[in-house]
Write a protein that holds these residues in place. Structure first.
Motif, PDB file in Angstrom:
ATOM      1  N   GLY A 229       0.769  -1.230   0.000  1.00 56.97           N
ATOM      2  CA  GLY A 229       0.000   0.000   0.000  1.00 56.97           C
ATOM      3  C   GLY A 229       0.801   1.281   0.000  1.00 56.97           C
ATOM      4  O   GLY A 229       0.219   2.371  -0.011  1.00 56.97           O
ATOM      5  N   GLN A 230       2.129   1.185  -0.003  1.00 53.08           N
ATOM      6  CA  GLN A 230       2.956   2.393   0.001  1.00 53.08           C
ATOM      7  C   GLN A 230       2.894   3.081  -1.352  1.00 53.08           C
ATOM      8  O   GLN A 230       3.026   2.436  -2.401  1.00 53.08           O
ATOM      9  N   THR A 231       2.698   4.413  -1.332  1.00 50.45           N
ATOM     10  CA  THR A 231       2.571   5.152  -2.587  1.00 50.45           C
ATOM     11  C   THR A 231       3.704   6.148  -2.819  1.00 50.45           C
ATOM     12  O   THR A 231       3.906   6.600  -3.936  1.00 50.45           O
ATOM     13  N   LYS A 232       4.429   6.492  -1.745  1.00 50.56           N
ATOM     14  CA  LYS A 232       5.583   7.379  -1.890  1.00 50.56           C
ATOM     15  C   LYS A 232       6.844   6.551  -1.684  1.00 50.56           C
ATOM     16  O   LYS A 232       6.954   5.813  -0.710  1.00 50.56           O
ATOM     17  N   PHE A 233       7.782   6.708  -2.591  1.00 50.26           N
ATOM     18  CA  PHE A 233       8.970   5.865  -2.566  1.00 50.26           C
ATOM     19  C   PHE A 233      10.220   6.719  -2.416  1.00 50.26           C
ATOM     20  O   PHE A 233      10.394   7.713  -3.122  1.00 50.26           O
TER      21      PHE A 233
ATOM     22  N   VAL B 276       8.438   8.324  12.522  1.00 46.48           N
ATOM     23  CA  VAL B 276       7.865   7.757  11.297  1.00 46.48           C
ATOM     24  C   VAL B 276       7.031   8.826  10.613  1.00 46.48           C
ATOM     25  O   VAL B 276       6.032   9.293  11.188  1.00 46.48           O
ATOM     26  N   PRO B 277       7.402   9.268   9.435  1.00 48.10           N
ATOM     27  CA  PRO B 277       6.612  10.291   8.756  1.00 48.10           C
ATOM     28  C   PRO B 277       5.230   9.776   8.375  1.00 48.10           C
ATOM     29  O   PRO B 277       5.036   8.568   8.195  1.00 48.10           O
ATOM     30  N   SER B 278       4.292  10.678   8.250  1.00 51.34           N
ATOM     31  CA  SER B 278       2.897  10.287   7.990  1.00 51.34           C
ATOM     32  C   SER B 278       2.734   9.585   6.648  1.00 51.34           C
ATOM     33  O   SER B 278       1.830   8.757   6.489  1.00 51.34           O
ATOM     34  N   TRP B 279       3.615   9.886   5.692  1.00 54.24           N
ATOM     35  CA  TRP B 279       3.488   9.280   4.373  1.00 54.24           C
ATOM     36  C   TRP B 279       4.035   7.859   4.313  1.00 54.24           C
ATOM     37  O   TRP B 279       3.831   7.147   3.328  1.00 54.24           O
ATOM     38  N   LEU B 280       4.732   7.443   5.355  1.00 50.44           N
ATOM     39  CA  LEU B 280       5.348   6.118   5.355  1.00 50.44           C
ATOM     40  C   LEU B 280       4.456   5.117   6.083  1.00 50.44           C
ATOM     41  O   LEU B 280       4.231   5.233   7.284  1.00 50.44           O
ATOM     42  N   CYS B 281       3.923   4.173   5.345  1.00 54.65           N
ATOM     43  CA  CYS B 281       3.133   3.081   5.923  1.00 54.65           C
ATOM     44  C   CYS B 281       1.984   3.624   6.783  1.00 54.65           C
ATOM     45  O   CYS B 281       1.648   3.040   7.822  1.00 54.65           O
TER      46      CYS B 281
ATOM     47  N   ARG C 213      17.429   3.440  11.670  1.00 58.45           N
ATOM     48  CA  ARG C 213      17.043   4.721  12.282  1.00 58.45           C
ATOM     49  C   ARG C 213      15.647   4.641  12.876  1.00 58.45           C
ATOM     50  O   ARG C 213      15.406   5.073  14.013  1.00 58.45           O
ATOM     51  N   LEU C 214      14.724   4.073  12.139  1.00 63.88           N
ATOM     52  CA  LEU C 214      13.354   3.948  12.643  1.00 63.88           C
ATOM     53  C   LEU C 214      13.287   2.944  13.784  1.00 63.88           C
ATOM     54  O   LEU C 214      12.565   3.160  14.772  1.00 63.88           O
ATOM     55  N   GLN C 215      14.022   1.848  13.675  1.00 69.56           N
ATOM     56  CA  GLN C 215      14.037   0.851  14.743  1.00 69.56           C
ATOM     57  C   GLN C 215      14.542   1.450  16.053  1.00 69.56           C
ATOM     58  O   GLN C 215      14.052   1.111  17.147  1.00 69.56           O
ATOM     59  N   LEU C 216      15.477   2.356  15.946  1.00 66.60           N
ATOM     60  CA  LEU C 216      16.070   2.978  17.126  1.00 66.60           C
ATOM     61  C   LEU C 216      15.231   4.130  17.684  1.00 66.60           C
ATOM     62  O   LEU C 216      15.663   4.809  18.606  1.00 66.60           O
ATOM     63  N   GLY C 217      14.041   4.330  17.122  1.00 67.03           N
ATOM     64  CA  GLY C 217      13.127   5.320  17.667  1.00 67.03           C
ATOM     65  C   GLY C 217      12.917   6.552  16.824  1.00 67.03           C
ATOM     66  O   GLY C 217      12.268   7.514  17.270  1.00 67.03           O
ATOM     67  N   GLY C 218      13.440   6.545  15.599  1.00 70.00           N
ATOM     68  CA  GLY C 218      13.239   7.682  14.723  1.00 70.00           C
ATOM     69  C   GLY C 218      11.773   7.915  14.401  1.00 70.00           C
ATOM     70  O   GLY C 218      10.967   6.985  14.395  1.00 70.00           O
TER      71      GLY C 218
END
Length: 411
Positions: free
Chosen positions: A230-234, A294-299, A287-292
């Motif tokens: 379902g991701q639309t921005k790459f 998550v932008p709204s456009w990602l997943c 980066r995300l795993q370590l607590g970064g």
């Protein structure tokens, strides 16, 4: 001609490990291996003729047993080489002989992935034992089962499944091909890897949409977006399974690295092709795993942060061998996660690959590889001697033939 042992780990790499077992991070990893049930001399294999595996290994008729037994065989093979205690070689042989005496097929919807999980570990175990220990009388029978039971479904691929499937299957396929000295299967595995790599990790240079896996039925924009959960921005480093969860994403990235590592030992530089995608993907997910944030456009603004100990092999190649310093989050995650243990087709990779600079296999037999832009990235080596500069003004690896300060085949 293939170089042996040369499936995921080389003799030079393992000799490096043997020389460092009293130092960190290898010491803790070695202690973990020695204390593992997989390394016990009382370990007993549970082979069966038909390994039946449904979705998520349900039903589990021999699936867990085969995965565990293949990991135990590889664990004992490593313990044999690092101790030279023949009891561990004999235990690895006992496990592999038990399976080669009875296994005939894998069935059920999860069979291709199961074959990949087990085939990856079995090929590593068989490679180490065959080429570092004498006295395996049934080595030919085991090789025959790798060729007839394991290799055919692996080589066939699974282009419509989530990418970790085909990547893990290719990891097993290239390992078996090396063990069997099967150049045609090796080349086919590399071809599958080349096609799947850009269909798994996106770079903006790919265009507005990710590439479809070769041979898949995904032909439209809507189908590719659905395939990418379902991701639309790459963006650079996004993977086909990012919006599924980080665990399976980590498996895919690990398998990409494993194939490149095995090819590396055989003088084929696939890291030249994967380096940019792997760096971006590893750092983004770490980066995300370590607590970064998550932008709204990602997943949809939510990700499943369940990344495991999946980056050790790739990180070592990118950071320690190729000299990339621009993956700080991947570095933090790898070091935070050490020592890496076992998971399906991943075993003891802090022990085998942490800070391991060995260039085994990259001598004069190396063959060139190319980036998407068609520029050759592989150095050439006269008589197997070379010095590689990492482009950062000082680090070099290899014996004697300096190519020149500041020059790099990787940048």
């Amino acid at each position: 001609m293939f170089k042996h042992p040369g499936v995921l780990v080389s003799r030079a790499q393992l000799d490096f490990v043997r020389a460092n077992l009293g130092n960190e991070p290898w010491k803790s990893a070695w202690n973990d291996l020695q204390g593992s049930p997989y390394a016990s001399l009382s370990y007993t294999a549970k082979p069966r003729a038909d390994v039946e595996c449904g979705p998520s290994s349900n039903p589990d008729n021999g699936c867990s047993d085969e995965r565990k037994d293949s990991m135990a065989a590889y664990t004992h093979a490593l313990r044999w080489y690092l101790t030279k205690d023949s009891r561990y070689a004999q235990k690895a042989i006992q496990i592999m002989d038990a399976w080669s005496a009875v296994i005939t097929k894998h069935t059920g919807s999860n069979a291709p992935l199961q074959t990949g999980w087990a085939g990856a570990n079995f090929s590593r175990a068989a490679e180490l034992i065959k080429h570092t220990y004498t006295g395996w009388t049934q080595a030919g029978r085991f090789a025959g089962k790798l060729r007839t039971v394991y290799l055919p479904p692996l080589i066939a691929g699974r282009p419509n499944n989530n990418g970790n499937w085909e990547l893990i299957m290719t990891d097993a396929a290239i390992g078996i091909a090396v063990h069997l000295d099967d150049r045609a299967s090796f080349d086919r595995a590399v071809t599958t890897w080349r096609g799947r790599l850009p269909a798994y990790i996106y770079l903006e240079t790919d265009g507005s949409l990710p590439k479809a896996p070769p041979g898949s039925t995904y032909n439209t924009k809507a189908e590719i977006i659905d395939y990418w959960h379902g991701q639309t921005k790459f963006v650079d480093g996004l993977t086909q399974e990012t919006c599924r969860d980080f665990w399976h994403t980590g498996w895919g990235l690990a398998a990409i690295s494993h194939v490149a590592e095995t090819a590396h030992h055989q003088g084929v530089d696939l890291y030249a092709t994967a380096k940019h995608r792997l760096r971006r993907a590893m750092d983004l997910h770490a980066r995300l795993q370590l607590g970064g944030t998550v932008p709204s456009w990602l997943c949809g603004g939510k990700v499943t942060r369940d990344l495991g100990e999946h980056f050790e092999v790739g990180f070592n190649a990118l950071h320690n061998r190729l000299g990339y310093d621009d993956i700080p989050y991947a570095k933090q995650w790898v070091e935070k996660s050490r020592p890496a243990g076992v998971s399906h087709f991943l075993g003891w990779e802090t022990l085998t690959h942490a800070q391991n600079p060995r260039y085994a296999g990259m001598g004069g037999s190396a063959t060139p590889d190319f980036d998407a832009d068609g520029v050759g990235d592989l150095f050439s080596a006269a008589k197997g001697t070379l010095t590689i500069w990492n482009g950062k003004g000082g680090n070099k690896f290899g014996p004697t033939t300096a190519i020149g300060p500041g020059w790099s085949p990787y940048f």
